[in-house]
Design an enzyme around this catalytic site. Structure first.
Site, short mmCIF file in Angstrom:
data_model
loop_
_atom_site.label_atom_id
_atom_site.label_comp_id
_atom_site.label_asym_id
_atom_site.label_seq_id
_atom_site.Cartn_x
_atom_site.Cartn_y
_atom_site.Cartn_z
N ASN A 160 0.80 -1.23 0.00
CA ASN A 160 0.00 0.00 0.00
C ASN A 160 0.84 1.28 0.00
O ASN A 160 0.39 2.30 -0.52
CB ASN A 160 -1.06 0.00 1.12
CG ASN A 160 -0.53 -0.56 2.42
OD1 ASN A 160 0.67 -0.48 2.66
ND2 ASN A 160 -1.41 -1.14 3.21
N ILE A 195 3.09 -10.03 1.45
CA ILE A 195 2.81 -11.25 2.21
C ILE A 195 1.84 -10.97 3.36
O ILE A 195 1.25 -11.89 3.91
CB ILE A 195 4.10 -11.91 2.78
CG1 ILE A 195 4.81 -11.02 3.80
CG2 ILE A 195 5.05 -12.28 1.66
CD1 ILE A 195 5.84 -11.77 4.63
N ASP A 196 1.68 -9.70 3.72
CA ASP A 196 0.78 -9.36 4.83
C ASP A 196 -0.69 -9.46 4.46
O ASP A 196 -1.56 -9.49 5.33
CB ASP A 196 1.06 -7.93 5.32
CG ASP A 196 2.43 -7.82 5.98
OD1 ASP A 196 2.92 -8.85 6.47
OD2 ASP A 196 3.00 -6.72 5.99
N GLY A 231 3.77 -9.86 10.40
CA GLY A 231 2.48 -9.19 10.22
C GLY A 231 2.20 -8.24 11.36
O GLY A 231 1.68 -8.65 12.39
N GLN A 248 10.06 -17.11 6.13
CA GLN A 248 8.67 -17.20 5.69
C GLN A 248 8.39 -16.42 4.41
O GLN A 248 7.41 -16.68 3.73
CB GLN A 248 7.73 -16.75 6.81
CG GLN A 248 7.87 -15.31 7.23
CD GLN A 248 7.34 -15.06 8.64
OE1 GLN A 248 6.19 -15.30 8.92
NE2 GLN A 248 8.20 -14.59 9.52
#
Lengths: 404, 404
Positions: free
Chosen positions: A108, A137-138, A181, A297
């Site tokens: 974003n 990835i979030d 996250g 990750q």
């Protein structure tokens, strides 16, 4: 027909499939006879202001296909978050190079950069088509069913917990895994997709969408440990108290005050270690292990969702199609159609830019420590084909001889 | 022909392929008409003394094959290290259940347990065949070319560093990954197999086979960071100073003394965090990230070497064949033949039991911060087929317009 010049760049944290989007842009743009050059900026917006470009018109299709399957940002990335002045610099460089189409792959923040650059171009009456291509990835872009990169990272997290659960079943105790996250818990929630049998872990999931209370956490762990003789826990790095203060800084802060010193506790392993200490000290459980999944990750090579690959490629392709066949700037968004298929739409940049999506309430159980079946239905198709499966021996008990 | 009763158990840390060995024993034993029962003890030696057995004669071949492909110890494991008294208890239970063949899958502690149980049986003149089946991700069993479980863990570490290197290239800085292995550096050294291009990381590898000096470490990082504009580092959790004191306790100890308090720094993320702090503070590098691979490296589901799977299955099968066709107890060992093939031998238990292998000098470069081609030749075939490969864009630079 004017000679068109494309510029594409990658911003923010790398993902397993961000190069699919890059290659989607490049190969689709190269199909157009009117396209004279396809440039890539190295290290995102920083590479633009530094005029650090590579000519992707001179790259082979064959190598592009191989790069598409390679994780991380092949052009390099940046953490720079451009302000108005920075965006002005970007625009000056695009103008100087005669760029007609600007594609920026990112989250974003990146979409906000695209928005400002588009405004600069409009104000200067310079013909520039600006398209934002989603990636994170979030999974925290609004107006998107999900974002490319998230499914592969979610698959890593699910596989990691599926394995950690088996390990914890073999050598019982408490296992705690900290997942990326800061504001959105989607990736942490993906840990639930590693479960198969009813008593599999993770037995508890802590998300940034809910307030974290240490006392309740310890009580939850105690309950689960008594019920299963073990406990697997997924924790988002972004967990925070009612005031919004991250738990990491609260726990680390306590330690600093205790010590009257400048003990440096910042670092990726700290939250897991601190929560493990709390469990050991307050619950008296001996075997307590904490892992922080860290960069694995998002960067581990060889764990990717084929659905994610396909969609990441398509958002790149669609971005070029929207740019050449449409008549406005925008952000490419993924919309779900049926179970399971997607379609792509071009949203106004302002609809996405700078906004953050978090997990919907219907995805979180009332207790706040597990996900719902709605979330499982949402996530499962994204993980793609070939998910590894875990099997157990059946309990054919042998009668005791000595201790009947 | 007497009715034979088999007992098999799994000890120590789980691996990705330890169930292959279990299933190798079970299926091979069930082929023998003289075998009346195949029992599995739950949670290793602890399950034996507790008579906690499952009857694997009543498990389907189909499910056994699926369990074989599932990581972690399907029977459960234990960290118990039996002393003579404990081994006596084991023997009493085996005797009470009329067990004729005892197979224990584990590392060097487990082989020592097998050795003592075998001595108990001999002293009591009880006919018990005892076979140790090798397993350890540390690869630290003497007389073995390598041990089942190591190749899959090594593959995880290599893939993790291949991805971390790409991530670090996209967002430059220092990345440090801490890998398991207290005394043997094989698993940490496997990080080198994630390299493809000459400037790929890991640029530095720190092994427990060499003395770790903090000042030299910082100088090494400085040099590499200046050379590549970034630096990827692999560190064994077992690194220690000249006196053999682990660096973790030295660094954590320093912090405790500085703070005059009881700051708890034990926990899996601490070494990475502490080394990152040193780099940030002493070298003034801003972007420094540390990960501790933790349990993922041995438990992650879906990262396995097919060579490892095959060999782990075969050591289980061979154990039964040695037991039924041979006339002595022993430990199954893997011997390399050619490039690449293996054969299996039955070694005397005393040849393996309680001994620790470390990396051979020929595998480590003179500077001590990298591996040799001999190590690469040694490890590559073990990683199996289908290793993911990383590709790059070629540098077709575009001439600058504004800043020529």
């Amino acid at each position: 027909m004017t000679a068109e010049k494309i510029l594409v760049a990658q911003g923010g944290g790398p993902t397993a499939v961000i190069n699919q989007s890059l290659v989607g842009v490049v190969l689709e743009a190269r199909r157009h006879a009117s396209v004279q050059r396809v440039y890539g900026a190295r290290h995102g917006v920083r590479g633009i202001v530094n005029e650090d470009f590579v000519d992707l018109t001179q790259e082979t299709s064959h190598n592009l296909e191989l790069v598409a399957q390679t994780p991380s940002s092949a052009l390099g990335s940046t953490r720079d978050k451009p302000d108005a002045k920075y965006c002005h610099e970007i625009f000056k460089v695009l103008q100087a190079h005669g760029i007609t189409h600007f594609f920026y792959i990112g989250g974003n923040d990146s979409s906000d950069t695209v928005r400002i650059v588009a405004e600069e171009a409009a104000a200067a009456n310079y013909g520039l088509r600006c398209i934002h291509i989603p990636k994170t990835i979030d999974n925290d872009l609004v107006e998107n069913d999900h974002t490319p990169g998230f499914p592969s990272a979610a698959r890593f997290v699910a596989q990691a917990f599926a394995g950690a659960n088996l390990d914890n079943a073999a050598l019982p105790g408490v296992y705690l895994g900290v997942v990326m996250g800061r504001h959105a818990g989607f990736l942490t929630a993906a840990s639930a997709l590693g479960k198969k049998f009813a008593d599999d872990g993770p037995h508890l999931i802590y998300l940034p969408e809910r307030v974290f209370e240490l006392e309740r956490f310890l009580a939850d762990v105690k309950t689960m440990h008594e019920r299963h003789g073990r406990c697997v826990i997924a924790v988002s790095e972004g967990i925070h108290d009612a005031a919004g203060t991250p738990i990491l800084s609260r726990l680390a802060g306590d330690l600093e005050r205790d010590a009257h010193g400048n003990v440096q506790l910042s670092g990726t392993g700290a939250l897991a270690d601190l929560l493990c200490e709390e469990i050991k000290n307050k619950l008296g459980i001996k075997r307590v292990r904490g892992d922080t999944f860290g960069y694995l990750q998002r960067s581990f090579i060889g764990c990717v969702s084929d659905v994610d690959q396909r969609e990441a490629r398509e958002v790149g392709e669609k971005a070029v199609q929207f740019a050449f066949h449409g008549d406005r700037d925008g952000s490419v968004a993924i919309k779900r159609r049926g179970f399971y298929s997607v379609d792509y739409e071009l949203l106004p940049l302002a609809a996405v830019a700078g906004k953050t999506r978090v997990m919907e309430d219907e995805f979180i159980t009332p207790e706040g420590t597990d996900v719902t079946d709605a979330f499982r239905m949402y996530l499962r198709p994204l993980l793609g084909s070939g998910m590894p499966d875990a099997f157990r021996l059946r309990p054919n008990r042998v009668a005791k001889v000595l201790k009947r």
